[in-house]
Design an enzyme around this catalytic site. Sequence first.
Site, mmCIF file in Angstrom:
data_model
loop_
_atom_site.group_PDB
_atom_site.id
_atom_site.type_symbol
_atom_site.label_atom_id
_atom_site.label_comp_id
_atom_site.label_asym_id
_atom_site.label_seq_id
_atom_site.Cartn_x
_atom_site.Cartn_y
_atom_site.Cartn_z
ATOM 1 N N LYS A 11 0.838 -1.199 0.000
ATOM 2 C CA LYS A 11 0.000 0.000 0.000
ATOM 3 C C LYS A 11 0.878 1.256 0.000
ATOM 4 C CE LYS A 11 -3.664 -2.249 2.778
ATOM 5 N NZ LYS A 11 -4.562 -2.057 3.936
ATOM 6 N N PHE A 59 -14.781 3.128 8.218
ATOM 7 C CA PHE A 59 -13.449 3.433 7.702
ATOM 8 C C PHE A 59 -13.383 3.451 6.177
ATOM 9 C CE2 PHE A 59 -13.796 -1.126 8.566
ATOM 10 C CZ PHE A 59 -13.382 -1.700 7.364
ATOM 11 N N ARG A 92 -1.557 -14.779 4.637
ATOM 12 C CA ARG A 92 -2.203 -14.073 5.757
ATOM 13 C C ARG A 92 -1.386 -14.234 7.037
ATOM 14 N NH1 ARG A 92 -6.460 -10.423 4.782
ATOM 15 N NH2 ARG A 92 -7.174 -10.818 6.890
ATOM 16 N N THR A 98 -5.146 -7.522 10.949
ATOM 17 C CA THR A 98 -5.476 -6.224 10.346
ATOM 18 C C THR A 98 -4.976 -5.060 11.198
ATOM 19 O OG1 THR A 98 -7.477 -7.290 9.497
ATOM 20 C CG2 THR A 98 -7.416 -4.870 9.449
ATOM 21 N N ARG A 109 2.781 -6.735 9.361
ATOM 22 C CA ARG A 109 2.017 -5.675 10.018
ATOM 23 C C ARG A 109 2.479 -5.463 11.460
ATOM 24 N NH1 ARG A 109 -3.914 -7.418 7.639
ATOM 25 N NH2 ARG A 109 -3.867 -6.180 5.728
ATOM 26 N N HIS A 126 -1.802 -5.316 1.742
ATOM 27 C CA HIS A 126 -3.070 -6.026 1.599
ATOM 28 C C HIS A 126 -2.744 -7.463 1.223
ATOM 29 C CE1 HIS A 126 -7.016 -7.242 0.154
ATOM 30 N NE2 HIS A 126 -6.371 -7.782 -0.870
#
Length: 150
Positions: A11, A59, A92, A98, A109, A126
């Site tokens: 991103k 959001f 994932r 998230t 993350r 993502h």
Amino acid sequence: MTNEQTLILIKPDGMKRGLMGEVMMAFESAKLKLVAAKVVKVEESLAKRHYAMHEGKPFYERLINFIQGKKYGENRILALIYEGEDAVKVSRAIVGATDPEKAEPWTIRGKYGRRTTDGEIENVVHASGTPMEAKNEISLWFKNDEIWKI
Ligand code: CDP
Ligand code: MG
């Protein structure tokens, strides 16, 4: 175990911070095979199709703006397809939860995501959530002849 493809996007926050190499290294370490890659400027229509399932959520508007690079004046995204056994689930796990504060510290993350002072999530990457999502998303971002056949 099924052979799958999954869509990974770096991103605008990840691009701005120069995290492309770090992210790709994590996927290489997991033995997933890179079968497509391109730098993309995200138009509003693609942003909206990609995040259609989140329309109406609190959001949503911010997310659509953020993915287009409006926040940091960085509108490049690196779009990647990885292929391998259980590629969606494996990806994932590499990417993590998230919310960066809940993501395990060894995940992308967990290492690089953050919550801004105004409480917004900036989570660098993502990753498709399910094999069905992956199929849909890949067809939004890539033409068939842009994907390497293995
Ligand atoms: O990206 P992931 O599949 O883990 O999460 P999602 O529930 O599909 O949400 C998509 C994206 O929306 C997240 O990656 C965040 O960038 C954003 N989001 C947010 O800003 N605030 C939330 N409470 C939930 C999601
Ligand atoms: Mg998702």
